[in-house]
Write an enzyme that holds these catalytic residues in place. Structure first.
Site, mmCIF file in Angstrom:
data_model
loop_
_atom_site.group_PDB
_atom_site.id
_atom_site.type_symbol
_atom_site.label_atom_id
_atom_site.label_comp_id
_atom_site.label_asym_id
_atom_site.label_seq_id
_atom_site.Cartn_x
_atom_site.Cartn_y
_atom_site.Cartn_z
ATOM 1 C CB CYS A 260 -24.570 -3.773 30.291
ATOM 2 S SG CYS A 260 -24.869 -3.345 28.613
HETATM 3 N N1 LIG Z 1 -27.999 -4.355 29.050
HETATM 4 C C1 LIG Z 1 -27.169 -4.935 28.222
HETATM 5 N N2 LIG Z 1 -26.990 -4.443 27.024
HETATM 6 N N3 LIG Z 1 -26.583 -6.070 28.614
HETATM 7 C C2 LIG Z 1 -25.625 -6.816 27.877
HETATM 8 C C3 LIG Z 1 -25.574 -8.222 28.305
HETATM 9 C C4 LIG Z 1 -24.553 -9.057 27.600
HETATM 10 C C5 LIG Z 1 -24.603 -10.521 27.928
HETATM 11 N N4 LIG Z 1 -23.449 -11.219 27.484
HETATM 12 C C6 LIG Z 1 -25.833 -11.187 27.334
HETATM 13 O O1 LIG Z 1 -25.760 -11.672 26.221
HETATM 14 O O2 LIG Z 1 -26.859 -11.248 27.942
#
Ligand SMILES: NC(=[NH2+])NCCC[C@H](N)C(=O)O
Length: 413
Positions: free
Chosen positions: A403
Site C-alpha cells: 500500500c
Molecule cells: N492498498 C491498500 N490496501 N491500502 C490501504 C489503505 C488504508 C487507508 N487507511 C484507507 O482506508 O484507505
C-alpha cells in the site's frame, strides 16, 4: 527521452517507485475524526517518519530509485507556468471550505507560499482555524468565527492516507488509471496524480485508462499486474464492478495497452479486506500470500475484448483460486501461503496489520512489516528472502509495504 511508466508484473525487479513521506497531515488528525478520515489510531509522526525513511532506504539498497509524490507535483509546477494556479482553483473547490470569505482567506494564505514543494506539503497537511486570522468584516461567516465543540477546528481536512501511494492511481503497463476513490476524504488525493500526469515532464504523455471524474469508484490497492497480458482487479469495498467495466473498455481498446484479459475477483466487503491486495499479493513466479478467509469463497470473472471496438466479453470462471492463478501466471501450479500460517487468531491479527500486504522488489524477495512475526516465519520457511521494515507507527493507518508504494518501473519477467 521522458521516463514514462513500465510495470508488467508484481514481481519483476523494481527499478523506480513513488512513495510519500508521512508529513504534517498526521498532526492534523484528531481522535474523533479518525473514522471519517479512514485512519485507525493517532500515530507518532517522528517515529512514523523514521520508519518510512527506513523503508525507503531498504528499497534504495536494492537499487530502486525512490521518487516522492510531493516532489513530483512540485516539479510539475516548476515546469509549467500556470499549473499551480490551476491546481489551487481545483484544490480550493474540493476542500470543503465553508463560505466565500473563508475561501478567499485560505487562497491568500496558500498563494503566499512561494516555494512549490512547501506549497504542495501544506495542501496535504490541511489547515486549522488557529493558523489564520479571520477578518470580522462583511462576508465573514459565523462558522469561521465561532469556537464551539460542534464546529470543527479544521478548515481543510488533512490527507493522512497519502503515504498509501498505491491507491489514488494505479500504473498498468505503460499507462495509468487515475482513480475516482471510494471516499470523499481520499478522493482529494487523486488531484496530485492528475497534475503529475498532466504536467510533469517525465510523465505527461502516459495514457490514462481511468479518470478521477468517472461515475464509479476504484482504488489502486485492487489492481494487480499479473503479466503484460493479464490484469487482476478486485471487486471490493473500494472498487465497483461498474468501474471495472469502464477500465476494461479503456484498457482493451487503447493501442498503448497490451492487456488482453482482466480477472475480476469479487472479495468480501469489509475493512480488514478493503482491497484485493489485503487478500492476496503475488510474491514470486509461483507464490502468493493470501488471507485464509477467502479460500473457497471467491467468485471470479474473466473479461476479454469482444469482436467490435468497445465490446467486452465476460465469463464466470468456476475453478479454484489455485487453478485460476496458475493459469494466469502460466505456472503448472502456484503455492498460496496463508497469513498467520493458517492459525485463525494469528491470521486475523496479522491480517489486520497487513501481513499479506507485501511488496516484491524481485521474484521471491519481498518487503514485509516486522510486527507480523508468525506470517514472516512461514514466508521465510517457504524460501522467501525478507526485507523487514519497522512498522509500529506506519501500520496504524491499515496499510502495508504494498500500500505504501506505487511502482513506476519494473524489469520485465
Ligand atoms: N492498498 C491498500 N490496501 N491500502 C490501504 C489503505 C488504508 C487507508 N487507511 C484507507 O482506508 O484507505
Amino acid at each position: 527521452m521522458t521516463k514514462g511508466l513500465r510495470v508488467h508484473s508484481e514481481i519483476g525487479a523494481l527499478k523506480r517507485v513513488c512513495l510519500h513521506r508521512p508529513g504534517e497531515e498526521l498532526l492534523n488528525l484528531p481522535p474523533f475524526e479518525l473514522e471519517r478520515l479512514l485512519f485507525d489510531d493517532v500515530p507518532f509522526l517522528e517515529v512514523a517518519q523514521e520508519e518510512h525513511d527506513a523503508f525507503a532506504q531498504i528499497l534504495r539498497d536494492q537499487g530502486v530509485e525512490v521518487l516522492y509524490l510531493e516532489k513530483l507535483v512540485a516539479e510539475a509546477f516548476d515546469a509549467v507556468p500556470g499549473a499551480r494556479d490551476e491546481f489551487l482553483d481545483q484544490y480550493i473547490a474540493e476542500a470543503g471550505i465553508k463560505g466565500d470569505c473563508m475561501r478567499k482567506v485560505v487562497r491568500e494564505k496558500l498563494e503566499s507560499i512561494t516555494d512549490n514543494l512547501e506549497f504542495v506539503m501544506k495542501t496535504m497537511a490541511g489547515l486549522t482555524k488557529a493558523e489564520i486570522e479571520i477578518p470580522l468584516s462583511a462576508g465573514s461567516t459565523l462558522n469561521a468565527l465561532v469556537n464551539s465543540e460542534s464546529e470543527s477546528d479544521l478548515i481543510i481536512d488533512p490527507m493522512p492516507n497519502l503515504y498509501f501511494t498505491r491507491d489514488p492511481f494505479a500504473v498498468v503497463g505503460n499507462g495509468v488509471c487515475l482513480n475516482r476513490m471510494y471516499s470523499v476524504t481520499r478522493n482529494r488525493e487523486t488531484l496530485y496524480g492528475k497534475y503529475i500526469f498532466k504536467y510533469h515532464p517525465d510523465y505527461k504523455d502516459v495514457s490514462l485508462y481511468f479518470r478521477r471524474d468517472a461515475a464509479f469508484h476504484t482504488e489502486g490497492g485492487d489492481v494487480l499486474n499479473i503479466n503484460a497480458k493479464t490484469l487482476a482487479v478486485g471487486i471490493s469495498q473500494r472498487t465497483q464492478a461498474a468501474a471495472i467495466d469502464v477500465m476494461a473498455q479503456n484498457i482493451f481498446w487503447n493501442s498503448d495497452s497490451e492487456v488482453e484479459r482482466i480477472l475480476a475477483f469479487n472479495i468480501p466487503n469489509n475493512r480488514a479486506m478493503m482491497h484485493l491486495d489485503t487478500v492476496f499479493t503475488q510474491i514470486d513466479h509461483d507464490k502468493f500470500t493470501i488471507h485464509p478467509a477467502i479460500m473457497g469463497t471467491l467468485q471470479v470473472f474473466e473479461l476479454t475484448p469482444g469482436k467490435n471496438s468497445g465490446d467486452v466479453n465476460i465469463t464466470e470462471l468456476n475453478d479454484t483460486l489455485e487453478h485460476i492463478l496458475a493459469n494466469a501466471t502460466g505456472q503448472d501450479q502456484v503455492k498460496l501461503i496463508p497469513c498467520g500460517g493458517g492459525d485463525p487468531i494469528a491470521a486475523a491479527r496479522e491480517q489486520w496489520n497487513d501481513g499479506s500486504n507485501t511488496l516484491a522488489v524481485a521474484p521471491g524477495k519481498i518487503c514485509v512489516y516486522a510486527r507480523n512475526t508468525v506470517t514472516n516465519d512461514v514466508l521465510y520457511k517457504e524460501g522467501l528472502e525478507l526485507l523487514v521494515c519497522p512498522s509500529a507507527e506506519l501500520s496504524r493507518g491499515r496499510g502495508g509495504p504494498r500500500c505504501m508504494s506505487m511502482p513506476f518501473e519494473r524489469e520485465d519477467i
